[in-house]
Design a protein around this motif. Structure first.
Motif, mmCIF file in Angstrom:
data_model
loop_
_atom_site.group_PDB
_atom_site.id
_atom_site.type_symbol
_atom_site.label_atom_id
_atom_site.label_comp_id
_atom_site.label_asym_id
_atom_site.label_seq_id
_atom_site.Cartn_x
_atom_site.Cartn_y
_atom_site.Cartn_z
ATOM 1 N N LEU A 60 0.811 -1.219 0.000
ATOM 2 C CA LEU A 60 0.000 0.000 0.000
ATOM 3 C C LEU A 60 0.847 1.273 0.000
ATOM 4 O O LEU A 60 0.303 2.377 0.043
ATOM 5 N N ALA A 61 2.164 1.100 -0.041
ATOM 6 C CA ALA A 61 3.102 2.224 -0.014
ATOM 7 C C ALA A 61 2.912 3.091 1.228
ATOM 8 O O ALA A 61 2.966 4.320 1.172
ATOM 9 N N LEU A 62 2.710 2.430 2.370
ATOM 10 C CA LEU A 62 2.562 3.115 3.648
ATOM 11 C C LEU A 62 3.829 2.925 4.473
ATOM 12 O O LEU A 62 4.216 1.792 4.764
ATOM 13 N N ASP A 63 4.459 4.006 4.846
ATOM 14 C CA ASP A 63 5.645 3.902 5.689
ATOM 15 C C ASP A 63 5.285 3.394 7.075
ATOM 16 O O ASP A 63 6.027 2.608 7.674
ATOM 17 N N THR A 64 4.166 3.887 7.602
ATOM 18 C CA THR A 64 3.703 3.487 8.932
ATOM 19 C C THR A 64 2.189 3.361 8.918
ATOM 20 O O THR A 64 1.517 3.846 8.001
ATOM 21 N N ALA A 65 1.667 2.734 9.969
ATOM 22 C CA ALA A 65 0.216 2.644 10.140
ATOM 23 C C ALA A 65 -0.102 2.589 11.623
ATOM 24 O O ALA A 65 0.710 2.125 12.437
ATOM 25 N N HIS A 66 -1.285 3.060 11.952
ATOM 26 C CA HIS A 66 -1.848 2.859 13.281
ATOM 27 C C HIS A 66 -2.522 1.495 13.252
ATOM 28 O O HIS A 66 -3.442 1.273 12.467
ATOM 29 N N VAL A 67 -2.073 0.580 14.077
ATOM 30 C CA VAL A 67 -2.514 -0.811 13.983
ATOM 31 C C VAL A 67 -3.448 -1.142 15.143
ATOM 32 O O VAL A 67 -3.117 -0.911 16.311
ATOM 33 N N VAL A 68 -4.608 -1.689 14.788
ATOM 34 C CA VAL A 68 -5.613 -2.113 15.757
ATOM 35 C C VAL A 68 -5.765 -3.620 15.620
ATOM 36 O O VAL A 68 -6.032 -4.124 14.523
ATOM 37 N N GLY A 69 -5.604 -4.351 16.718
ATOM 38 C CA GLY A 69 -5.746 -5.793 16.665
ATOM 39 C C GLY A 69 -6.607 -6.303 17.799
ATOM 40 O O GLY A 69 -6.435 -5.885 18.949
ATOM 41 N N LEU A 70 -7.542 -7.199 17.476
ATOM 42 C CA LEU A 70 -8.410 -7.787 18.484
ATOM 43 C C LEU A 70 -8.039 -9.254 18.661
ATOM 44 O O LEU A 70 -7.983 -9.999 17.687
ATOM 45 N N SER A 71 -7.773 -9.652 19.897
ATOM 46 C CA SER A 71 -7.471 -11.039 20.243
ATOM 47 C C SER A 71 -6.249 -11.523 19.455
ATOM 48 O O SER A 71 -5.150 -11.005 19.639
ATOM 49 N N TYR A 72 -6.414 -12.494 18.565
ATOM 50 C CA TYR A 72 -5.318 -12.992 17.732
ATOM 51 C C TYR A 72 -4.666 -11.849 16.953
ATOM 52 O O TYR A 72 -3.433 -11.772 16.846
ATOM 53 N N ALA A 89 2.896 3.129 13.931
ATOM 54 C CA ALA A 89 2.766 4.472 14.505
ATOM 55 C C ALA A 89 2.103 4.440 15.875
ATOM 56 O O ALA A 89 2.431 5.236 16.759
ATOM 57 N N SER A 90 1.146 3.541 16.055
ATOM 58 C CA SER A 90 0.491 3.363 17.346
ATOM 59 C C SER A 90 -0.121 1.977 17.375
ATOM 60 O O SER A 90 -0.302 1.321 16.344
ATOM 61 N N LEU A 91 -0.462 1.543 18.587
ATOM 62 C CA LEU A 91 -1.072 0.232 18.781
ATOM 63 C C LEU A 91 -2.370 0.389 19.577
ATOM 64 O O LEU A 91 -2.384 1.061 20.612
ATOM 65 N N ALA A 92 -3.421 -0.254 19.104
ATOM 66 C CA ALA A 92 -4.638 -0.416 19.898
ATOM 67 C C ALA A 92 -4.857 -1.916 20.038
ATOM 68 O O ALA A 92 -5.064 -2.617 19.040
ATOM 69 N N LEU A 93 -4.768 -2.402 21.266
ATOM 70 C CA LEU A 93 -4.800 -3.835 21.552
ATOM 71 C C LEU A 93 -6.095 -4.154 22.283
ATOM 72 O O LEU A 93 -6.295 -3.736 23.424
ATOM 73 N N LEU A 94 -6.972 -4.881 21.617
ATOM 74 C CA LEU A 94 -8.308 -5.158 22.127
ATOM 75 C C LEU A 94 -8.431 -6.635 22.496
ATOM 76 O O LEU A 94 -8.120 -7.506 21.678
#
Length: 236
Positions: A60-72, A89-94
């Motif tokens: 996607l030609a993205l240097d960074t991303a804000h990553v959201v992950g649920l469980s696995y 760039a950041s983490l959201a861990l659900l």
């Protein structure tokens, strides 16, 4: 970038993707062995799945991303942040964990291999949803059931066995980006105490508990999950 739970697929995020997309570009994809990626080469590791995330960013030609992950998905997000911290760039861990429970994970893997996916459905859904949602057969419950029944036992087993190597405790203590950890107050699979301890192990992490919310946060209480993420994630 949204990373879904084991046993589901990227559609798990549909109930909240629209709200998150206001002022942001939002992406989701099917993890190895799931959805359109069913039948991926096996076995695979969490590091393989984390490398897939980085490959998606590259595509996607993205240097960074804000990553959201649920469980696995949260486990994969943590491994990606450990392996390639400059790309996250950041983490959201659900509703996730930072450690393995090998005996539990192996039992789930072996159960599907021995008895098939139909035998896994009731026990899995009881961990994911509240009794009220199960009794009402909500759209989220029906979607999750359909995903489980459609999944190949070998993919299910491979994913659970990849989770046996999860060891992120203390390895994100100095992660440079913002971190949000979200627990569900009614989560039978990821108790609040586990999520709070995860947050305590990351310097500066923010901890949120969503009252009455079970493991599948986006499928049973999407409005609360979306609000927590909307507050945390920056807009372009």
């Amino acid at each position: 970038m949204l990373l879904h739970s084991l046993g589901l697929d990227k559609r798990m995020w549909d109930p909240i993707a629209g709200r998150l997309a206001v002022g942001r570009r939002v992406f989701a994809y099917d993890l190895r062995g799931h959805g359109t990626a069913a039948g991926s080469p096996r076995p695979f590791t969490l590091r393989d799945s984390a490398a897939d995330l980085i490959a998606v960013l590259d595509e996607l030609a993205l240097d960074t991303a804000h990553v959201v992950g649920l469980s696995y998905g949260g486990a994969i997000a943590q491994v990606a942040a450990i392996e390639s911290p400059g790309r996250i760039a950041s983490l959201a861990l659900l509703a996730t964990t930072d450690r393995a429970f090998p005996e539990v994970f192996e039992r789930r893997a072996a159960g599907a291999e021995a008895d098939g996916m139909a035998a896994q459905v009731d026990e899995t859904l009881s961990r994911w949803f509240t009794p009220a949602a199960l009794a009402a057969r909500t759209p989220g419950v029906r979607y999750a059931r359909d995903c489980l029944l459609a999944m190949q036992p070998a993919d299910w087993a491979a994913a659970w066995r990849s989770m046996k190597e999860l060891d992120a405790q203390g390895k994100l203590r100095d992660f440079a980006g913002p971190v949000l950890v979200v627990a569900g107050g009614a989560d039978a699979s990821g108790p609040t105490a586990v999520l709070r301890e995860l947050a305590d192990g990351i310097a500066g992490a923010t901890f949120r508990e969503l009252p009455g919310v079970p493991h599948m946060q986006t499928l049973e209480r999407p409005e609360l999950t979306a609000a927590a993420l909307d507050e945390f994630l920056p807009r372009e």
